[in-house]
Design a protein around this motif. Sequence first.
Motif, PDB file in Angstrom:
ATOM      1  N   HIS A  13       0.998  -1.361  -0.100  1.00 33.99           N
ATOM      2  CA  HIS A  13      -0.094  -0.027   0.061  1.00 33.99           C
ATOM      3  C   HIS A  13       0.946   1.304  -0.086  1.00 33.99           C
ATOM      4  CE1 HIS A  13       0.924   0.397   4.532  1.00 33.99           C
ATOM      5  NE2 HIS A  13       0.532  -1.037   4.633  1.00 33.99           N
ATOM      6  N   SER A  14       0.346   2.420  -0.075  1.00 34.81           N
ATOM      7  CA  SER A  14       0.916   3.791  -0.095  1.00 34.81           C
ATOM      8  C   SER A  14       1.778   3.879   1.029  1.00 34.81           C
ATOM      9  CB  SER A  14      -0.078   4.925  -0.309  1.00 34.81           C
ATOM     10  OG  SER A  14      -0.725   4.723  -1.480  1.00 34.81           O
ATOM     11  N   ARG A  18       5.327   5.095  -0.569  1.00 34.30           N
ATOM     12  CA  ARG A  18       5.699   6.498  -0.652  1.00 34.30           C
ATOM     13  C   ARG A  18       6.763   6.590   0.324  1.00 34.30           C
ATOM     14  NH1 ARG A  18       6.407  11.039  -3.702  1.00 34.30           N
ATOM     15  NH2 ARG A  18       8.038  11.691  -1.925  1.00 34.30           N
ATOM     16  N   ILE A 173       1.955   8.468   6.380  1.00 31.52           N
ATOM     17  CA  ILE A 173       0.637   7.790   5.718  1.00 31.52           C
ATOM     18  C   ILE A 173       0.086   6.895   6.580  1.00 31.52           C
ATOM     19  CG2 ILE A 173      -0.236   6.725   3.669  1.00 31.52           C
ATOM     20  CD1 ILE A 173       2.094   8.035   2.182  1.00 31.52           C
ATOM     21  N   SER A 189     -14.643   0.958  -0.452  1.00 31.92           N
ATOM     22  CA  SER A 189     -13.522   1.050  -1.292  1.00 31.92           C
ATOM     23  C   SER A 189     -12.207   1.594  -0.620  1.00 31.92           C
ATOM     24  CB  SER A 189     -13.958   2.243  -2.050  1.00 31.92           C
ATOM     25  OG  SER A 189     -12.524   2.431  -3.131  1.00 31.92           O
ATOM     26  N   ARG A 191      -9.743   2.742  -2.179  1.00 34.44           N
ATOM     27  CA  ARG A 191      -9.000   3.632  -3.318  1.00 34.44           C
ATOM     28  C   ARG A 191      -8.346   4.756  -2.894  1.00 34.44           C
ATOM     29  NH1 ARG A 191     -11.071   6.132  -8.788  1.00 34.44           N
ATOM     30  NH2 ARG A 191      -9.164   5.948  -9.913  1.00 34.44           N
ATOM     31  N   TRP A 192      -6.963   4.954  -3.440  1.00 33.51           N
ATOM     32  CA  TRP A 192      -6.073   6.044  -2.843  1.00 33.51           C
ATOM     33  C   TRP A 192      -5.402   5.693  -1.721  1.00 33.51           C
ATOM     34  CZ3 TRP A 192     -10.749   8.789  -4.559  1.00 33.51           C
ATOM     35  CH2 TRP A 192     -10.848   9.182  -6.051  1.00 33.51           C
ATOM     36  N   LEU A 193      -5.661   4.543  -0.849  1.00 35.39           N
ATOM     37  CA  LEU A 193      -4.642   4.024  -0.013  1.00 35.39           C
ATOM     38  C   LEU A 193      -3.604   3.243  -0.645  1.00 35.39           C
ATOM     39  CD1 LEU A 193      -7.195   3.162   2.605  1.00 35.39           C
ATOM     40  CD2 LEU A 193      -6.125   5.482   2.397  1.00 35.39           C
ATOM     41  N   PRO A 195      -2.248   1.607  -4.810  1.00 35.20           N
ATOM     42  CA  PRO A 195      -2.333   1.685  -6.485  1.00 35.20           C
ATOM     43  C   PRO A 195      -3.536   1.121  -7.057  1.00 35.20           C
ATOM     44  CG  PRO A 195       0.065   1.025  -5.784  1.00 35.20           C
ATOM     45  CD  PRO A 195      -0.882   0.994  -4.340  1.00 35.20           C
ATOM     46  N   ASP A 196      -4.188   1.831  -7.915  1.00 34.74           N
ATOM     47  CA  ASP A 196      -5.139   1.157  -8.598  1.00 34.74           C
ATOM     48  C   ASP A 196      -4.917  -0.201  -9.237  1.00 34.74           C
ATOM     49  OD1 ASP A 196      -6.992   3.224  -7.909  1.00 34.74           O
ATOM     50  OD2 ASP A 196      -6.470   4.112  -9.813  1.00 34.74           O
TER      51      ASP A 196
END
Length: 209
Positions: A13-14, A18, A173, A189, A191-193, A195-196
């Motif tokens: 995950h992000s 990151r 994060i 969802s 989403r945005w946690l 990558p798609d």
Amino acid sequence: MIGVLGGTFDPIHSGHLRPALDCFQALGLEEIRLVPLNVAVHRAPPVASSAQRLAMLEAAIAGQPGFVADPRELERPGGSYTYDTLISLRAELGGERPLCLLIGADAFAGFLGWHRPADILGLAHLVVMRRPGASEALDPALESFCSGRLRGRAGDLAETPAGRILFQSVTQIDVSATRVRELIRRGLSPRWLLPDAVISIIAAEGLYR
Ligand code: ATP
């Protein structure tokens, strides 16, 4: 210098990606090896299979120069010990190149309970990444383990192959794989946690429901 980030990556995950990119840039790393573990030693077994976790990792880092999915723990039977992984990386890379083991502050808090922690420092530097919710304070045993090894500048790590500890500030994060799995389980969802491309694999494989 080469960075190594091990993890369950169930899923990646992000909060992995990151901070890893922050370290890559701040330390001027040539490469970061992302190493999914096979058999967890300190925690419950992963939900996704090894092949699924590796596929999600590869999809997440596709196109990012310097980021390499390293399946060596998945290919090694039995418990995944960081010490063994570093021995095998040293066999590949030689003894001279600085190696930086990246770990989140939560994982570092338990570091003295790992298999052969002092020997791990004989093989690599430790780069501790702050993580939301993880305490900054070190217990006295960890504090004394750090003393003499702590360095304040990324450049200090490049001077020697192993043995130093650096606290690196990274983008904070507040996401964990547990939270991603929980959202999916509840039909929400993530989403945005993450990558798609990883979300697409999770959906295609029906993971974490
Ligand atoms: P889980 O929720 O399943 O326990 P996790 O999100 O903590 O998983 P891991 O794969 O166990 O992810 O973590 C691998 C490494 O990445 C560990 O060193 C961990 O401390 C670090 N890490 C994970 N998430 C973050 C984050 N959000 N910020 C900084 N470091 C992180």
